[in-house]
Scaffold this active site. Structure first.
Site, PDB file in Angstrom:
ATOM      1  N   ASP A  91       0.842  -1.196   0.000  1.00 57.26           N
ATOM      2  CA  ASP A  91       0.000   0.000   0.000  1.00 57.26           C
ATOM      3  C   ASP A  91       0.880   1.250   0.000  1.00 57.26           C
ATOM      4  OD1 ASP A  91       0.784  -0.809   2.644  1.00 57.26           O
ATOM      5  OD2 ASP A  91      -0.545   0.714   3.482  1.00 57.26           O
ATOM      6  N   GLU A  92       0.300   2.348  -0.452  1.00 59.93           N
ATOM      7  CA  GLU A  92       0.895   3.687  -0.340  1.00 59.93           C
ATOM      8  C   GLU A  92       2.369   3.707  -0.746  1.00 59.93           C
ATOM      9  OE1 GLU A  92      -0.155   4.518   3.761  1.00 59.93           O
ATOM     10  OE2 GLU A  92      -2.063   5.423   3.159  1.00 59.93           O
TER      11      GLU A  92
END
Length: 472
Positions: free
Chosen positions: A147-148
């Site tokens: 993620d991210e």
């Protein structure tokens, strides 16, 4: 009784901050199970006892091999399936902050994302996965994070790669995910990788389908808001179905999602988040749904402060698990939660609770609530609103050791009383926390949440003593 449409309910243990002592987990895991949990999503980060050339990844408070085995045995004893989570792309600060691995950063100045072009990066990820898998028997899933992945494409090698025709950041992301997932598929054929879905959402269907990633991983759709847009989530599930992902997961939050320095958990926010997820689960494609992870973030990232401690979040976790178990929230569910926690009247719309409770760590919950609500306001009120302090013992007076002898009697007892009360509470909290956490966690939490106000109060007392001394 209504049946929860989410067959697996994983409690997320975010160990990158405030890792609990194993004997505390021995107390809370049976409660998790009783409340409706079926497994644990364990995010080890720097608390895993990495060995060999990965040893630098271990934090001061990392678990030993025997402690990891003890935790896994406890999970097995209470019939909680364990899914490890190891970040393999973004949120790699715990690896890339070290000089031994800093050359593997996507952007030289930032330790968050891994350079996906280097063979050494892939080798590092494989070694991390191998060491974690080796300690877990009978794994069915392994969460590889992803993620991210901020600043992906901003590295020098990425910029060169992106200049080639038809290359784009989405394909760059997918190629690394595919490499990691393919490694797991070939090395551990019975283990299915899970990925956070945020980097997948904006990728066009054709690119996603043709990447080969949907056959290799199960996306975990995460949203921690209390007002989740159900329709947009249904469309997202449709997208993943169309792109040939056979299965997927949801991720909610029971704590750690309402502020990086939040010390108290607002149960109402998290309850609404779960009720919205139930609406999404009832909106179709039930055959795709593997379950839900109830995240309990302990830090927003490796370098941020601690947010709500696990014992503080347990009432929220209990409410959320029981809402899922009963496919909704009602007076009956509230009574169930109160019975499990030993709380006489559970408040979901405020941070307060009328009674302490008897659940493991409930003393920490009570004392942290006292600190969160009353410590800073009581000190600020004395220093900023008491007319004797503001009028006769201002910073000007304190600096010059000036005080009217008559005025001393109007506020010195208040300062002493408040200092005595909060020092005693801080001592009680220290003792309670020592039973649950390691020393580095206690020091960090107290320095952030207790010491600033106590030091302000103590400084007034010291200045008053000095002023009295100067006049005698």
């Amino acid at each position: 009784m209504p049946r929860c449409p989410l067959p697996r309910r994983l409690v997320h243990l975010d160990l990158k901050g405030a890792p609990p002592r194993p004997h505390y987990l021995a107390e809370v895991l049976p409660l998790f199970r009783a409340l409706g949990a079926s497994g644990l999503l364990v995010e080890y980060e720097d608390t895993f006892p990495y060995d060999g050339e990965l040893r630098p990844l271990q934090a001061e408070q990392a678990y030993s091999l025997s402690e990891i085995k003890e935790i896994l045995n406890l999970a097995k004893l209470h019939k909680l399936e364990v899914i490890p989570l190891v970040q393999t792309f973004g949120h790699m600060e715990f690896v890339l902050k070290h000089k031994e691995f800093s050359h593997l950063r996507e952007v030289k100045a930032f330790p968050n994302a891994l350079n996906p072009h280097k063979e050494e990066s892939r080798l590092l990820v494989r070694k991390m996965i191998d060491q974690v898998v080796a300690l877990h028997d009978g794994l069915q899933w392994f969460h590889i994070g992803c993620d991210e992945v901020y600043y992906l494409g901003d590295g020098e090698e990425s910029k060169q790669w992106l200049q080639q025709q038809e290359n784009n950041p989405e394909k760059l992301f997918l190629s690394h995910v595919k490499a990691v997932a393919s490694f797991i598929a070939s090395s551990y054929p019975t283990v299915k990788p899970i990925v956070w879905d945020d980097m997948l959402r904006g990728i066009n269907d054709e690119t996603l389908t043709e990447s080969g990633v949907p056959e290799l991983v199960e996306p975990m759709i995460w949203d921690y808001a209390e007002d989740i847009d159900v329709d947009s989530k249904v469309l997202l599930i449709e997208k993943y179905h169309k792109c040939n992902f056979p299965k997927l997961w949801f991720a909610s939050a029971f704590k750690g999602a309402t502020g990086a320095n939040q010390s108290l958990t607002h149960i109402g926010h998290h309850l609404k988040n779960h009720l919205q997820w139930l609406k999404v689960a009832h909106s179709g494609h039930a055959d795709m749904l593997q379950g839900i992870a109830l995240t309990g973030w302990q830090r927003y990232d490796h370098f941020s402060v601690l947010c709500e401690l696990l014992p503080v979040g347990i009432p929220s976790l209990a409410v959320c698990l029981q809402a899922l178990e009963n496919d909704g929230y009602s007076e009956m569910v509230k009574e169930n939660v109160e019975k499990y926690l030993g709380i006489s009247n559970l408040e979901t719309d405020t941070f307060m609770s009328a009674s302490q409770g008897t659940f493991p760590g409930s003393d920490i919950f009570t004392l942290v609530t006292q600190v969160g609500f009353y410590l800073k306001p009581s000190v600020d009120e004395l220093l900023e609103q008491n007319r004797y302090v503001t009028g006769w013992f201002s910073p000007y007076h304190r600096e010059r050791k000036i005080v009217h002898p008559i005025i001393i009697h109007h506020f010195q007892p208040d300062v002493l009383s408040l200092l005595s009360k909060w020092n005693a509470l801080a001592q009680d909290l220290q003792v309670a926390m020592e039973r649950v956490f390691y020393l580095c966690t206690i020091e960090e939490w107290m320095e952030e949440n207790v010491h600033p106000s106590l030091q302000k109060l103590q400084q007034v007392m010291n200045d008053l003593d000095a002023a009295i001394q100067a006049q005698s």
